[in-house]
Design an enzyme around this catalytic site. Structure first.
Site, short mmCIF file in Angstrom:
data_model
loop_
_atom_site.label_atom_id
_atom_site.label_comp_id
_atom_site.label_asym_id
_atom_site.label_seq_id
_atom_site.Cartn_x
_atom_site.Cartn_y
_atom_site.Cartn_z
N ASP A 1 -11.46 2.96 4.69
CA ASP A 1 -11.76 1.55 4.40
C ASP A 1 -13.12 1.14 4.97
OD1 ASP A 1 -11.28 -0.92 3.26
OD2 ASP A 1 -10.02 -1.66 4.89
N LYS B 1 0.84 -1.20 0.00
CA LYS B 1 0.00 0.00 0.00
C LYS B 1 0.88 1.25 0.00
CE LYS B 1 -3.72 -2.56 2.12
NZ LYS B 1 -4.18 -3.17 3.38
N GLN C 1 -4.27 -1.98 9.76
CA GLN C 1 -4.13 -3.30 9.14
C GLN C 1 -4.64 -4.36 10.11
OE1 GLN C 1 -3.00 -3.85 5.91
NE2 GLN C 1 -3.65 -5.95 6.28
#
Ligand code: NAP
Length: 280
Positions: free
Chosen positions: A122, A55, A99
């Site tokens: 997200d 990323k 994450q």
């Protein structure tokens, strides 16, 4: 004669999305704004570290700033939330990605909830999830949004189709089910307690695999002509569907790698740019 198979090329879709971002990033830079994504990695899980690195590299290639916060394996929930709050308060950070999975001692839900909605690129917060369920989220979860982006890119109709989603996690199976429903598919969401799973999958015009088990979906579960989207990403670059055998019945299918994965990253970049644009 065998019908032509369409391999849904995630790299192509991702390039297309990233291309559209370049001009927008330039416009932001004229206003002295550099979009910035902060990723938080707790512990030293090697695959999580790889995802975070991928990323970060994708950000760099496009001119998006990325900040990486590495926290030790024994971090507590309150320490993680304190790190998130610092990023929430930093005006130069536009998107925050925690994450996951996080180590067991951490209350993952509490940590996700700490991310401010403006930076929840997200769609992991309750509010972000709910906005997506209603169909007006700024930032739906990236992998579900990637699946929809692939269908849209290839002009694959969703309305009126029976979509079967295997998996109901809050960041993948559930939100993608809701997004397909909002696009007027008839949706069946399956999970580990679903009975006669194979027969249910055989009803799907569109099948989304989000199980987390390598080669789980078998070729003879796929209705002839169905569209197969494999969100799985297991060790050794293996998806959740048995690609070679599913390809025999499917009319279109995403490979792993180079399917849903690169589009997920492109959507994350897009959301980060959009979060920065909201400040202008
Ligand atoms: P998860 O949280 O582990 O959820 C897995 C889901 O599969 C659960 O809902 C579970 O049901 C269901 N399931 C497990 N065994 C099953 C079975 N035998 N029959 C039917 N359903 C079953 O995983 P996730 O985070 O959603 O991720 C799913 C996959 O997508 C993984 O391979 C992951 O690596 C991949 N992924 C890819 C990306 C990407 O960018 N491409 C991003 C995120 C995740 P229950 O709810 O009943 O337990």
């Amino acid at each position: 004669m065998t019908a032509e198979k369409l391999i849904l090329d995630g790299n192509r879709v991702a390039s297309d999305i990233k291309e559209t971002l370049l001009g927008r990033i330039n416009l932001l830079s004229e206003k002295r704004i550099v979009p910035c994504l902060a990723t938080i990695l707790v512990g030293d899980d090697p695959s999580s570290a790889t995802y975070v690195r991928m990323k970060g590299n994708a950000c760099k290639r496009l001119g998006i700033q990325s900040i990486r916060i590495d926290l030790p394996k024994n971090t507590s929930t309150s320490e993680l939330i304190a790190a998130i709050n610092k990023l929430n308060a930093d005006p130069n950070v536009h998107g925050i990605l925690l994450q996951h999975p996080v180590p067991n001692q951490i209350d993952e839900r509490a940590a996700f909830e700490a991310i401010s909605i403006e930076k929840d690129v997200d769609g992991v917060t309750t509010l972000g999830f709910a906005q997506n369920a209603f169909g007006f989220a700024d930032f739906p979860s990236c992998t579900p949004a990637a699946i929809i982006a692939i269908l849209d890119y290839y002009n694959i109709p969703i309305e009126g189709k029976h979509a079967v989603v295997i998996g109901r996690s809050p960041i993948l199976g559930k939100p993608v089910s809701l997004m397909l429903l909002n696009k007027n598919a008839t949706v069946t969401t399956c999970h580990s307690k679903t009975t006669n799973l194979e027969d249910v999958v055989r009803l799907g015009d569109i099948v989304v695999a989000a199980v987390g088990k390598p080669k789980f979906v078998q070729g003879d579960w796929i209705k002839p002509g169905a569209i197969v989207l494999d969100a799985g990403y297991n060790e050794g670059n293996i998806g959740d569907v048995d690609y070679d055998n599913c390809l025999k019945n499917a009319s279109a299918i995403t490979p792993v790698p180079a399917g849903v994965g690169p589009v997920t990253i492109a959507i994350l970049l897009k959301h980060t740019v959009e979060a920065a644009e909201k400040l202008t």
